[in-house]
Design a protein around this motif. Structure first.
Motif, PDB file in Angstrom:
ATOM      1  N   UNK A 193      46.871  39.834  49.863  1.00  0.00           N
ATOM      2  CA  UNK A 193      46.959  39.917  48.403  1.00  0.00           C
ATOM      3  C   UNK A 193      46.287  38.693  47.790  1.00  0.00           C
ATOM      4  N   UNK A 194      45.412  38.918  46.830  1.00  0.00           N
ATOM      5  CA  UNK A 194      44.662  37.830  46.191  1.00  0.00           C
ATOM      6  C   UNK A 194      45.010  37.783  44.719  1.00  0.00           C
ATOM      7  N   UNK A 195      45.264  36.570  44.209  1.00  0.00           N
ATOM      8  CA  UNK A 195      45.499  36.406  42.771  1.00  0.00           C
ATOM      9  C   UNK A 195      44.164  36.167  42.077  1.00  0.00           C
ATOM     10  N   UNK A 196      43.942  36.874  40.982  1.00  0.00           N
ATOM     11  CA  UNK A 196      42.723  36.638  40.191  1.00  0.00           C
ATOM     12  C   UNK A 196      43.130  36.335  38.750  1.00  0.00           C
ATOM     13  N   UNK A 197      42.188  35.716  38.003  1.00  0.00           N
ATOM     14  CA  UNK A 197      42.556  35.193  36.686  1.00  0.00           C
ATOM     15  C   UNK A 197      42.359  36.154  35.527  1.00  0.00           C
TER      16      UNK A 197
END
Ligand SMILES: O=C(O)C(=O)C[C@]1(C(=O)O)C=C[C@@H](O)C=C1
Length: 298
Positions: free
Chosen positions: A124-128
């Motif tokens: 899981x990747x957090x993006x802005x």
């Protein structure tokens, strides 16, 4: 001298037997899922398409069925939590699966909601920005994007990127949380999951339509037309492409995201009826997906 067996020992022995039975069933379920994955892969190979293993409608149906039979003191929300962890693991057994979630530093709530839904071991990747999450799906670096449930006052809404008639495009496939917010941090805003998976009916669904209007048609008249066509609108967001004044009463091209309290497929005759009713005003309607109505757990 060996100490006598106590009632507690007997109960723990029983727990061990139950744990073995649960574990055996889990391994048996995994073997069946392997066969499901192979069947989907073969089906996709026949059509030359990329296999997509995620089936949000089926997942919702499984959880609704279990909740309907649930009884006793074990918390229903925890049953959902356990199954959510399992179902993503079973999806990942079938093929690659990753999540891109809109979770800037100051808004970690979406991360928590996504993790509760897709489990603690999924990549899981957090993006802005929501747009970056959608891009990850379009470019194939993520299977699912998690973005905020649309708000009326978004001047540059992410959902405009889903306004397209292309087959195989990313669509809204689920609303999160499905079984309660639990201890998720942050703002109390729901999220939507977006993936390149068809919108399928579960018996209790919402559909999101994009309605592009090239002329002067007020929101009030559009609502009336939707009602008249048997498409009850329960939510409305409007985007006015740059260069046009914002306002609800038309006066330039506008794109509406309308939530309908029903399942609507792209070929639904009610959509054709809506186009007929718009007369001379250019109108384009697309299904941008939808979701199974989340569980209402006390
Ligand atoms: O029924 C399917 O198509 C499956 O792949 C099985 C399963 C499951 O674990 O029950 C897993 C992933 C899907 O998203 C839905 C359900």
């Amino acid at each position: 001298m060996a100490s006598a067996r106590t009632p507690l020992d007997d109960l723990r022995r029983e727990i061990d037997q139950i744990d073995d039975a649960i574990h055996d069933l889990l391994m048996r379920r995994a073997a069946v899922v392997e066969r499901i994955g192979a069947a989907k892969g073969n089906g996709a190979a026949e059509t030359g398409a990329q296999p997509v293993f995620l089936r949000p409608a089926r997942e919702a149906t499984i959880l609704r069925r279990l909740m309907a039979r649930h009884a006793g003191t074990f918390p229903a929300q925890v049953v959902v939590r356990i199954w959510r962890e399992m179902i993503t693991a079973f999806t990942r057994m079938q093929g690659p699966f990753a999540v891109a979630v809109y979770a800037p530093e100051d808004r970690r709530g979406f991360w928590d909601v996504a993790r509760d839904h897709f489990g603690g071991f999924v990549p899981m990747t957090a993006v802005n920005t929501p747009a970056a999450a959608l891009r990850a799906v379009s470019e194939g670096t993520a299977t699912v994007a998690v973005v905020p449930y649309p708000a009326e006052d978004d001047s540059d809404p992410w959902w405009r990127f889903l306004v397209s008639a292309d087959a195989g495009r990313p669509q809204v496939v689920a609303r999160l949380p499905f079984g309660g917010r639990g201890n998720a941090r942050g703002e109390n805003r729901d999220a939507l999951a977006i993936a390149a998976v068809p919108h399928e009916p579960t018996g209790d669904d919402r559909t999101l339509l994009s309605i592009e209007i090239g002329g002067d048609l007020s929101r009030g008249r559009l609502k009336d037309s939707l009602e008249a066509c048997g498409l009850p609108p329960v939510g409305f967001c409007t985007w006015h492409p740059a260069g046009h004044a914002t306002g609800m009463s038309g006066g330039g091209p506008s794109v509406h995201l309308v939530e309908i309290a029903d399942f609507v497929g792209q070929g639904d005759p009610r959509l054709a009826k809506l186009l007929e009713r718009s007369g001379d005003i250019p109108v384009r309607v697309n299904v941008v997906g939808g979701y199974a109505v989340p569980l209402a757990l006390g």
